[in-house]
Design an enzyme around this catalytic site. Structure first.
Site, PDB file in Angstrom:
ATOM      1  N   LYS A  90       9.775  17.607  45.081  1.00  0.00           N
ATOM      2  CA  LYS A  90       8.350  17.730  44.813  1.00  0.00           C
ATOM      3  C   LYS A  90       7.777  17.061  46.239  1.00  0.00           C
ATOM      4  O   LYS A  90       8.083  17.493  47.469  1.00  0.00           O
ATOM      5  CB  LYS A  90       8.018  17.100  43.815  1.00  0.00           C
ATOM      6  CG  LYS A  90       8.499  17.466  42.440  1.00  0.00           C
ATOM      7  CD  LYS A  90       8.391  19.037  42.423  1.00  0.00           C
ATOM      8  CE  LYS A  90       9.247  19.484  41.046  1.00  0.00           C
ATOM      9  NZ  LYS A  90      10.291  18.703  40.528  1.00  0.00           N
ATOM     10  N   ASP A 108       9.243   7.353  36.402  1.00  0.00           N
ATOM     11  CA  ASP A 108       9.251   8.495  37.063  1.00  0.00           C
ATOM     12  C   ASP A 108       8.009   8.694  37.938  1.00  0.00           C
ATOM     13  O   ASP A 108       7.024   9.011  37.323  1.00  0.00           O
ATOM     14  CB  ASP A 108       9.473   9.886  36.163  1.00  0.00           C
ATOM     15  CG  ASP A 108       9.542  11.036  36.808  1.00  0.00           C
ATOM     16  OD1 ASP A 108       8.981  11.207  38.013  1.00  0.00           O
ATOM     17  OD2 ASP A 108       9.836  11.974  36.392  1.00  0.00           O
ATOM     18  N   TYR A 152       7.995  15.807  31.616  1.00  0.00           N
ATOM     19  CA  TYR A 152       8.373  17.093  32.226  1.00  0.00           C
ATOM     20  C   TYR A 152       9.338  17.570  31.188  1.00  0.00           C
ATOM     21  O   TYR A 152      10.120  17.094  30.605  1.00  0.00           O
ATOM     22  CB  TYR A 152       8.987  16.764  33.751  1.00  0.00           C
ATOM     23  CG  TYR A 152       9.857  17.885  34.047  1.00  0.00           C
ATOM     24  CD1 TYR A 152       9.312  19.024  34.136  1.00  0.00           C
ATOM     25  CD2 TYR A 152      11.223  17.839  33.939  1.00  0.00           C
ATOM     26  CE1 TYR A 152      10.086  20.314  34.560  1.00  0.00           C
ATOM     27  CE2 TYR A 152      11.966  18.753  34.489  1.00  0.00           C
ATOM     28  CZ  TYR A 152      11.416  20.159  34.650  1.00  0.00           C
ATOM     29  OH  TYR A 152      12.257  21.285  35.092  1.00  0.00           O
TER      30      TYR A 152
END
Ligand SMILES: Cc1ncc(COP(=O)(O)O)c(C=O)c1O
Length: 397
Positions: free
Chosen positions: A209, A184, A111
């Site tokens: 999320k 992650d 990300y």
């Protein structure tokens, strides 16, 4: 079946680490806003002193996440679960496990904000060295290890190119050399993938999320089953202070109650849409872990499973035929897919990583990773799949 507490994950999302409020019998934990707690005598109290250090609503979420991710730390008050103000706050606290001069190996496709935190903040302020490695081949990770390597940071599936990493293989490399392994797990959610059960030391989430699931709270989670790491993380959670507030803890915990059924629909919708997009003449290339064409499909089948069956998740990445103009046209023409950053909510979202979520990744690195102007990332929501498909078809027509 998660092994952590003997109950199926579909039950654990609702009951994991939860019990009725002892004072009132309330089924959901009260949102405990008090910043401080009365003491009977100095140092004599009911386990709560000050809300940065201890908060009952945050504890409820932390215990639930520990149950879902297989954190099982005896004597730790939240069994190895820790909640932070955002995913990046969780990551920032986790990076404090290493010291100045230490070396970290991180996935090459991360990300954009994770990459920015590592490369533009912590390399400078913490004096650590970071190697970005394509971990789809574990041999490349072995080759990057130095005698100062202390942590391996994995994202799988990665954001945005959905690369997959063989978690048991990476865990074995870390264990052999006493290197902390962190995954992650934001894109998979614990419903699909539980890194700690696969040998990892720490599972991390942007709770913003799938965990929250309703695009109404920002948060981050760390879970470990190692008592030594839990003690360090608890110390740093309090010492650094980037904790998740009580209202957001409540919202994330409430979101998790429906995680199991939401993930079923996310995966079903995304699998169908991915199949149709792969056949669409305007799409040059697609990656979706559930499609046989995905380069690491075999890993997906083994590692990403929902209710015992292989599942590809709710994220799809496509490269359109054309360039920026074609992408802009498509992104402006879809309506049910809202053009917005973030992912994992009940509503479908779509975005352009090169301009939006991954703008902080240098252009030459984006090029190497394939984050081109014709790449669009879809977060498939839980709406009716035919409505979603009509929206995409209209956008692509
Ligand atoms: C995979 C991944 N990790 C971490 C983060 C950062 O989380 P947050 O935005 O909650 O700080 C994100 C955000 O999009 C993400 O997609």
């Amino acid at each position: 079946m998660s092994e952590s507490h003997g109950l199926n994950l579909q039950t654990q999302v609702i009951h994991g680490g939860q019990w009725p409020d002892p004072n009132t019998g309330a089924v959901m934990p009260p949102v405990s806003f008090s910043s401080t707690y009365v003491q009977q005598s100095p140092g004599v109290h009911k386990g709560f002193e000050y809300s940065r250090s201890h908060n009952p609503t945050r504890y409820a979420l932390e215990r639930c996440m520990a149950a879902l991710e297989g954190g099982k730390v005896d004597k730790d008050v939240t069994h190895g679960g820790f909640a932070f103000a955002s995913g990046l706050a969780a990551m920032g606290t986790c990076l404090e496990l290493v010291y100045s001069g230490d070396h970290i190996i991180a996935m090459d496709d991360l990300y954009g904000g994770s990459y920015r935190l590592m490369s533009r903040v912590r390399e400078r302020s913490q004096g650590i060295k970071i190697s970005y490695v394509d971990m789809t081949d574990p041999a490349r990770v072995e080759a990057a290890i130095t005698d100062r390597t202390k942590l391996i940071w994995v994202e799988t599936p990665t954001n945005p190119t959905l690369k997959l990493v063989d978690l048991p293989a990476l865990a074995a490399i870390g264990r052999k050399r006493d290197i902390i392994t962190v995954c992650d797990n934001t894109f998979a959610s614990p419903m699909l993938q539980r890194p700690i059960e696969l040998g990892f030391d720490i599972a991390m989430h942007s709770a913003t999320k799938y965990l929250g699931g309703h695009s109404d709270a920002v948060g981050g989670i760390l879970v470990t089953n190692r008592a030594d790491l839990a003690e360090k993380l608890r110390f740093m959670q309090n010492a650094i202070g980037s904790i998740l507030g009580p209202m957001d803890s409540y919202l994330v915990l409430r979101g998790i109650k429906t995680l199991a059924i939401r993930m079923e629909r996310h995966c079903r919708n995304a699998a169908e849409i991915a199949r149709r997009l792969e056949a669409h003449p305007s799409v040059e290339r697609i990656v979706y872990p559930g499609l046989p064409s995905h380069p690491q499909h075999a890993i997906a089948q083994k590692q990403m499973r929902l209710n015992g069956e292989p599942a590809g998740g709710g994220m799809i990445t496509i490269w359109l035929k054309g360039g920026l103009n074609e992408s802009r046209r498509f992104l402006e023409r879809v309506h049910l897919f809202s053009l917005a950053e973030s992912l994992g909510g009940v509503e479908s979202l779509i975005e352009h990583p090169a301009i939006m979520t991954h703008a902080s990744v240098p252009p030459e690195k984006r090029k190497t990773l394939g984050i081109d102007d014709n790449l669009c990332r879809l977060s498939v929501g839980i709406e009716n799949v035919e409505d979603l498909w009509h929206d995409l078809e209209h956008g692509l027509s």
